[in-house]
Design an enzyme around this catalytic site. Structure first.
Site, mmCIF file in Angstrom:
data_model
loop_
_atom_site.group_PDB
_atom_site.id
_atom_site.type_symbol
_atom_site.label_atom_id
_atom_site.label_comp_id
_atom_site.label_asym_id
_atom_site.label_seq_id
_atom_site.Cartn_x
_atom_site.Cartn_y
_atom_site.Cartn_z
ATOM 1 C CG ASN A 55 123.190 107.221 22.515
ATOM 2 O OD1 ASN A 55 122.342 107.248 23.404
ATOM 3 N ND2 ASN A 55 124.466 107.035 22.784
ATOM 4 C CE LYS A 182 124.381 104.234 32.224
ATOM 5 N NZ LYS A 182 124.535 105.669 31.967
ATOM 6 C CE LYS A 184 120.065 102.224 29.750
ATOM 7 N NZ LYS A 184 120.293 103.665 29.976
ATOM 8 C CG ASP A 214 120.232 105.258 33.036
ATOM 9 O OD1 ASP A 214 119.355 106.025 33.485
ATOM 10 O OD2 ASP A 214 120.806 105.442 31.944
ATOM 11 C CD GLU A 240 122.582 107.426 33.994
ATOM 12 O OE1 GLU A 240 123.608 106.804 34.333
ATOM 13 O OE2 GLU A 240 122.284 107.650 32.815
ATOM 14 C CD GLU A 266 120.691 109.930 29.661
ATOM 15 O OE1 GLU A 266 121.388 109.256 30.432
ATOM 16 O OE2 GLU A 266 120.082 109.443 28.695
ATOM 17 C CG ASP A 293 125.942 113.713 24.935
ATOM 18 O OD1 ASP A 293 126.846 114.311 24.330
ATOM 19 O OD2 ASP A 293 125.470 112.620 24.570
ATOM 20 C CG HIS A 323 124.149 110.441 27.543
ATOM 21 N ND1 HIS A 323 123.979 110.890 26.248
ATOM 22 C CD2 HIS A 323 123.407 109.317 27.642
ATOM 23 C CE1 HIS A 323 123.156 110.068 25.608
ATOM 24 N NE2 HIS A 323 122.804 109.105 26.430
ATOM 25 C CD GLU A 342 126.687 106.318 28.976
ATOM 26 O OE1 GLU A 342 126.313 107.487 28.779
ATOM 27 O OE2 GLU A 342 125.912 105.381 29.248
HETATM 28 O O1 LIG Z 1 119.305 104.320 27.215
HETATM 29 C C1 LIG Z 1 119.697 105.446 26.894
HETATM 30 O O2 LIG Z 1 118.983 106.297 26.352
HETATM 31 C C2 LIG Z 1 121.110 105.831 27.170
HETATM 32 C C3 LIG Z 1 121.317 106.306 28.548
HETATM 33 O O3 LIG Z 1 120.420 106.593 29.299
HETATM 34 C C4 LIG Z 1 122.682 106.419 29.056
HETATM 35 O O4 LIG Z 1 123.601 106.200 28.296
HETATM 36 O O5 LIG Z 1 122.850 106.782 30.216
HETATM 37 MG MG LIG Z 2 121.208 107.439 31.178
#
Ligand SMILES: O=C([O-])CC(=O)C(=O)O
Ligand SMILES: [Mg+2]
Length: 390
Positions: A55, A182, A184, A214, A240, A266, A293, A323, A342
């Site tokens: 993804n 985790k 954001k 992250d 991250e 990632e 990843d 990732h 993950e």
């Molecule tokens: O929000 C995303 O693109 C996913 C991401 O960074 C992660 O899984 O570390």
């Molecule tokens: Mg990430």
């Protein structure tokens, strides 16, 4: 017996949702899927390998249809095989990359990664083995880990999402068996992000070392350092993708000031990019984590090269936690003895996640003995994959 690829099917599956990280929303996120059919017959049906592109990067159908898949289908069948007549993954990789210049990896690495995944699924199914055993015998020590550390990733920004919603989400992860979660950051201002972080740490019984944050590459150097100073006292699991994934100097400067663990990678899609991270990114092999990843970065053939490079630079495979939260990396983690994988218990359906009956206990998940990657034991996704070639 020499395996032959008889047909390749390619399609796209939406994995859109209303979530947002500090850089993108996922309102139009989608994903390439492929099915590679062979002339090997089991139970009256051809053995088929499946792949998808993790993804975070959009589907790569144009590159698949115009370049990667025709090369594979037009290759002289013997040019894809090893001496025993099985698939030779490195040779298939060379065929897919024929007439491609180096550098500028972009979305090409995604297209090759999807097909590489499907070829590994196919080859391990033909041998009747779960992928992690197939990989461990070929590329590992034959004694794969029987479970893998997983952490629950989520904590996105979403319309109307309150601190209580965020806490409930994290409690849900703990109830599922995860110890590490985790969330954001970087999509709000510092004061609000600190309130969000503290709300989650409350759910973790005050233990910040069970929380990763992250940034998705959002910060410039000043913001990275400012946040670093503010979050250092929480002693987080990691900080991250702090700045642009290719800004190695920024990463190195943050690593000089921020003493806690850092994770990134990632959005590095090649051996060369990963090597630059190790050469110039200032990462510390005693505490930092590489998140390349395999599905996004030219598949496992390239990931094995990255593992060799890391070894040459004195890095342990245990410092890699890919990732993506997908089954392909779960097998790779067990076979190559990575540090974990993950997991997204609540996002990126139907593609993401492990077998439907997978159980997480103390933040570890076991492997199943389904041959191949095991998409067949993930009902909703298997239905989509099956429809590609029915
Ligand atoms: O929000 C995303 O693109 C996913 C991401 O960074 C992660 O899984 O570390
Ligand atoms: Mg990430």
């Amino acid at each position: 017996m020499a395996v032959k690829i008889t047909n390749v099917y390619e399609g796209v599956v939406p994995i859109s949702s209303s979530i947002r990280n500090a850089w993108i929303d996922f309102s139009s996120m989608d994903c390439s899927i492929v099915a590679i059919e062979s002339d090997v017959i089991r139970d009256g049906k051809p053995v088929v390998g499946y792949g998808f592109n993790s993804n975070g990067r959009y589907s790569a159908g144009e590159i698949l249809r115009r370049r990667v898949l025709p090369r594979l289908l037009e290759a002289e069948p013997g040019s894809l095989l090893d001496e025993q007549g099985g698939l030779d993954h490195a040779k298939a990789w060379d065929v897919m990359m024929n007439n491609e210049k180096p550098g500028g990896h972009g979305e090409r690495s995604v297209a090759v990664g999807v097909v590489d995944m499907a070829l590994f699924d196919l080859a391990s199914k033909i041998e009747g083995k779960p992928l992690y055993r197939y990989l461990s015998e070929r590329y590992g020590d034959g004694q794969p880990d029987d479970s893998v550390f997983v952490y629950a990733a989520g904590g996105y920004y979403a319309p109307g999402k309150t601190l209580t919603d965020l806490q409930d989400e994290m409690r849900g992860f703990l109830d599922l068996g995860y110890d590490v979660v985790k969330m954001k950051i970087g999509g709000a201002d510092l004061a609000e992000d600190l309130r969000r972080i503290e709300a989650v740490i409350d759910v973790l019984d005050g233990d910040g070392s069970r929380l990763a944050v992250d940034v998705n590459g959002r910060f410039d150097l000043n913001t990275a350092l400012e946040y670093g100073r503010a979050i250092e006292p929480y002693r987080l699991f990691w900080y991250e993708e702090i700045g642009d994934p290719l800004d190695y100097h920024l990463n190195a400067t943050v690593a000089e000031h921020y003493t806690g663990p850092i994770a990134t990678g990632e959005n590095l899609f090649s051996l060369q990019d990963a090597r630059n991270l190790i050469r110039y990114g200032g990462l510390r092999p005693d505490r930092d984590t590489i998140q390349v990843d395999p599905a996004l970065s030219y598949g496992l053939v390239e990931y094995l090269r990255i593992q060799d490079m890391l070894r040459q630079h004195g890095w342990s495979s245990r410092r890699c936690i890919p990732h993506g939260g997908h089954q392909f990396s779960l097998h790779i983690a067990a076979a190559l003895k990575l540090g974990g994988n993950e997991s997204y218990p609540g996002e990126f359906q139907p593609t993401g996640g492990f077998a439907d009956d997978a159980v997480v206990e103390k933040s570890r998940v076991g492997l199943t003995d389904t041959p191949g990657i095991g998409f067949e034991s993930k009902a909703a996704f298997y239905k989509v994959l099956r429809a590609l070639h029915s």
